[in-house]
Motif scaffolding. Structure first.
Motif, PDB file in Angstrom:
ATOM      1  N   PRO A  87       0.864  -1.221   0.050  1.00  0.00           N
ATOM      2  CA  PRO A  87      -0.038   0.016   0.205  1.00  0.00           C
ATOM      3  C   PRO A  87       0.668   1.291   0.034  1.00  0.00           C
ATOM      4  O   PRO A  87       0.373   2.340  -0.556  1.00  0.00           O
ATOM      5  CB  PRO A  87      -0.955  -0.024   1.272  1.00  0.00           C
ATOM      6  CG  PRO A  87      -0.795  -1.562   1.341  1.00  0.00           C
ATOM      7  CD  PRO A  87       0.239  -2.251   1.081  1.00  0.00           C
ATOM      8  N   ALA A  88       2.011   1.379   0.762  1.00  0.00           N
ATOM      9  CA  ALA A  88       2.772   2.303   0.655  1.00  0.00           C
ATOM     10  C   ALA A  88       3.275   2.861  -0.590  1.00  0.00           C
ATOM     11  O   ALA A  88       3.250   3.932  -1.124  1.00  0.00           O
ATOM     12  CB  ALA A  88       4.203   2.252   1.709  1.00  0.00           C
ATOM     13  N   ALA A  94       0.938   7.098  -6.714  1.00  0.00           N
ATOM     14  CA  ALA A  94      -0.031   7.981  -6.965  1.00  0.00           C
ATOM     15  C   ALA A  94       0.535   9.371  -6.727  1.00  0.00           C
ATOM     16  O   ALA A  94       0.547  10.339  -7.431  1.00  0.00           O
ATOM     17  CB  ALA A  94      -1.069   7.529  -6.105  1.00  0.00           C
ATOM     18  N   ALA A  95       1.306   9.623  -5.836  1.00  0.00           N
ATOM     19  CA  ALA A  95       1.867  10.973  -5.345  1.00  0.00           C
ATOM     20  C   ALA A  95       2.922  11.297  -6.402  1.00  0.00           C
ATOM     21  O   ALA A  95       3.151  12.532  -6.867  1.00  0.00           O
ATOM     22  CB  ALA A  95       2.442  10.982  -3.919  1.00  0.00           C
ATOM     23  N   ASP A 103      -7.364   4.290  -8.589  1.00  0.00           N
ATOM     24  CA  ASP A 103      -7.007   2.964  -8.256  1.00  0.00           C
ATOM     25  C   ASP A 103      -6.346   2.578  -7.069  1.00  0.00           C
ATOM     26  O   ASP A 103      -6.083   1.558  -6.663  1.00  0.00           O
ATOM     27  CB  ASP A 103      -5.925   2.511  -9.393  1.00  0.00           C
ATOM     28  CG  ASP A 103      -6.370   2.483 -10.788  1.00  0.00           C
ATOM     29  OD1 ASP A 103      -7.593   2.417 -10.929  1.00  0.00           O
ATOM     30  OD2 ASP A 103      -5.530   2.247 -11.856  1.00  0.00           O
ATOM     31  N   VAL A 104      -5.945   3.606  -6.317  1.00  0.00           N
ATOM     32  CA  VAL A 104      -5.234   3.505  -4.969  1.00  0.00           C
ATOM     33  C   VAL A 104      -6.231   2.557  -4.022  1.00  0.00           C
ATOM     34  O   VAL A 104      -5.523   1.658  -3.465  1.00  0.00           O
ATOM     35  CB  VAL A 104      -5.079   4.530  -4.366  1.00  0.00           C
ATOM     36  CG1 VAL A 104      -4.665   4.591  -2.771  1.00  0.00           C
ATOM     37  CG2 VAL A 104      -3.921   5.460  -5.089  1.00  0.00           C
ATOM     38  N   GLY A 105      -7.450   2.828  -3.687  1.00  0.00           N
ATOM     39  CA  GLY A 105      -8.320   2.076  -2.941  1.00  0.00           C
ATOM     40  C   GLY A 105      -8.358   0.697  -3.177  1.00  0.00           C
ATOM     41  O   GLY A 105      -8.088  -0.220  -2.605  1.00  0.00           O
ATOM     42  N   GLY A 246       7.261  10.186  -3.015  1.00  0.00           N
ATOM     43  CA  GLY A 246       6.692  10.457  -4.340  1.00  0.00           C
ATOM     44  C   GLY A 246       6.519  11.783  -4.594  1.00  0.00           C
ATOM     45  O   GLY A 246       6.800  12.090  -5.879  1.00  0.00           O
ATOM     46  N   PHE A 247       6.089  12.751  -3.882  1.00  0.00           N
ATOM     47  CA  PHE A 247       5.879  13.991  -4.058  1.00  0.00           C
ATOM     48  C   PHE A 247       7.296  14.562  -4.606  1.00  0.00           C
ATOM     49  O   PHE A 247       7.428  15.327  -5.135  1.00  0.00           O
ATOM     50  CB  PHE A 247       5.518  14.887  -2.884  1.00  0.00           C
ATOM     51  CG  PHE A 247       4.000  14.568  -2.884  1.00  0.00           C
ATOM     52  CD1 PHE A 247       2.914  14.894  -3.911  1.00  0.00           C
ATOM     53  CD2 PHE A 247       3.324  14.196  -1.703  1.00  0.00           C
ATOM     54  CE1 PHE A 247       1.592  14.444  -3.803  1.00  0.00           C
ATOM     55  CE2 PHE A 247       1.939  14.009  -1.677  1.00  0.00           C
ATOM     56  CZ  PHE A 247       1.224  14.101  -2.507  1.00  0.00           C
ATOM     57  N   ALA A 248       8.547  14.308  -3.604  1.00  0.00           N
ATOM     58  CA  ALA A 248       9.580  14.865  -3.776  1.00  0.00           C
ATOM     59  C   ALA A 248      10.317  14.448  -5.466  1.00  0.00           C
ATOM     60  O   ALA A 248      10.868  15.138  -5.936  1.00  0.00           O
ATOM     61  CB  ALA A 248      10.717  14.451  -2.657  1.00  0.00           C
ATOM     62  N   TYR A 249      10.086  13.063  -5.411  1.00  0.00           N
ATOM     63  CA  TYR A 249      10.596  12.688  -6.999  1.00  0.00           C
ATOM     64  C   TYR A 249       9.902  13.359  -8.031  1.00  0.00           C
ATOM     65  O   TYR A 249      10.550  13.680  -8.938  1.00  0.00           O
ATOM     66  CB  TYR A 249      10.380  10.911  -7.050  1.00  0.00           C
ATOM     67  CG  TYR A 249      11.015  10.630  -8.182  1.00  0.00           C
ATOM     68  CD1 TYR A 249      12.173   9.888  -8.056  1.00  0.00           C
ATOM     69  CD2 TYR A 249      10.398  10.707  -9.415  1.00  0.00           C
ATOM     70  CE1 TYR A 249      12.956   9.443  -9.163  1.00  0.00           C
ATOM     71  CE2 TYR A 249      11.164  10.045 -10.571  1.00  0.00           C
ATOM     72  CZ  TYR A 249      12.377   9.397 -10.420  1.00  0.00           C
ATOM     73  OH  TYR A 249      12.947   8.893 -11.578  1.00  0.00           O
ATOM     74  N   ARG A 250       8.844  13.555  -7.706  1.00  0.00           N
ATOM     75  CA  ARG A 250       8.090  14.380  -8.762  1.00  0.00           C
ATOM     76  C   ARG A 250       8.571  15.637  -9.119  1.00  0.00           C
ATOM     77  O   ARG A 250       8.684  16.255 -10.333  1.00  0.00           O
ATOM     78  CB  ARG A 250       6.366  14.212  -8.584  1.00  0.00           C
ATOM     79  CG  ARG A 250       5.554  14.374  -9.988  1.00  0.00           C
ATOM     80  CD  ARG A 250       4.267  14.579  -9.549  1.00  0.00           C
ATOM     81  NE  ARG A 250       3.300  14.594 -10.892  1.00  0.00           N
ATOM     82  CZ  ARG A 250       2.238  14.400 -10.881  1.00  0.00           C
ATOM     83  NH1 ARG A 250       1.449  13.969  -9.912  1.00  0.00           N
ATOM     84  NH2 ARG A 250       1.349  14.909 -12.073  1.00  0.00           N
TER      85      ARG A 250
END
Length: 262
Positions: A87-88, A94-95, A103-105, A246-250
């Motif tokens: 899940p992580a 997604a982030a 699709d996350v849920g 995820g946010f940092a990579y983007r």
């Protein structure tokens, strides 16, 4: 490659085209493999090889088991679902814009179900083991994650929180880098599997290594009341680490592609 295809898949080779139900089945089977292989090695090996001098061999075997199950799963199911099994990872992808939020849920539900079925299968096998084996394995925590008394080396809760954020974050960075739609590699599964092996070598002594809430849930439901009480740390902090990564990579790495196109 269009922006929509980047959002649709976390692996190189184009967007995922399988129906959602097929992708969920792949995530469930992949998570089953991870829990059955990794937790199974931890439970069976650590409860069998109890002689002095064998602890280090078991420690390495458990780390390799988790890494190998992910490596195999990525190549077997990654082309279908993206090969998250965690899940992580799904939330972090997604982030980063690699997986649609819609699709996350469903992905998380499939992962948790796959993991719980695997730990249930391990428990059923234990019912037919030597007399007293299953109660002893459960009294020992059934490879659950934890701190203080449940930490293999007695580390406290803050240590578990910190290491889960850091290692899950770096795991997500490895996944995003190795599976980048433009800069990724055909050997992404090897990189991801070795990364997870390294993560376990680092953190098994601290908290038995989570970096995966589905794995933690699967073990804790058979690990006794204390494992369930401590479970929240291994649901919350891996997710924090993955979302930050995820946010940092983007922002830091995918932004360079956008700048180059302007």
């Amino acid at each position: 490659m269009t922006d929509s295809s980047i959002e649709a898949t976390p692996e190189p080779g184009g967007p995922l085209t399988a129906p959602l139900g097929t992708r969920l089945a792949a995530e469930g089977f992949g998570t089953f493999l991870l829990v059955f292989g990794g937790v199974g090695t931890a439970v069976f090996a650590s409860n069998h090889f109890t002689e002095p001098g064998t602890e280090s061999a078991v420690y390495v075997a458990i780390a390799l088991a988790f890494g190998l199950t992910v490596l195999v799963g990525v190549y077997a199911f990654g082309p279908i679902s993206g090969g998250h099994f965690n899940p992580a990872v799904t939330l972090g992808a997604a982030a980063a814009g690699r997986t649609p939020w819609r699709d996350v849920g469903p992905y998380i539900v499939a992962q948790v179900v796959g993991g719980v079925i695997a730990s249930t299968a391990l428990t059923l096998i234990g019912l037919f083991g030597p007399q007293g084996w299953l109660p002893a394995a459960q009294d020992a925590g059934f490879a659950s994650n934890g701190w203080d008394a449940l930490s293999p080396s007695g580390f406290g809760m803050p240590a578990a929180m910190i290491i889960e954020v850091i290692l899950t974050g770096f795991f997500l960075l490895v996944i995003l880098g190795a599976t980048h739609p433009k800069r990724g590699t055909a050997f992404a599964g090897v990189a991801i599997g070795l990364a997870l092996t390294l993560i376990h070598l680092i953190s098994i002594p601290v908290d038995n290594t989570s970096v995966n809430p589905a794995r933690s849930i699967a073990a804790a439901i058979y690990g006794g009341p204390e494992a369930l009480v401590q479970l929240w740390v291994f649901l919350v902090f891996p997710v924090i680490g993955a979302l930050l990564a995820g946010f940092a990579y983007r922002a830091l790495f995918d932004g360079t592609d956008a700048a180059a196109r302007r």
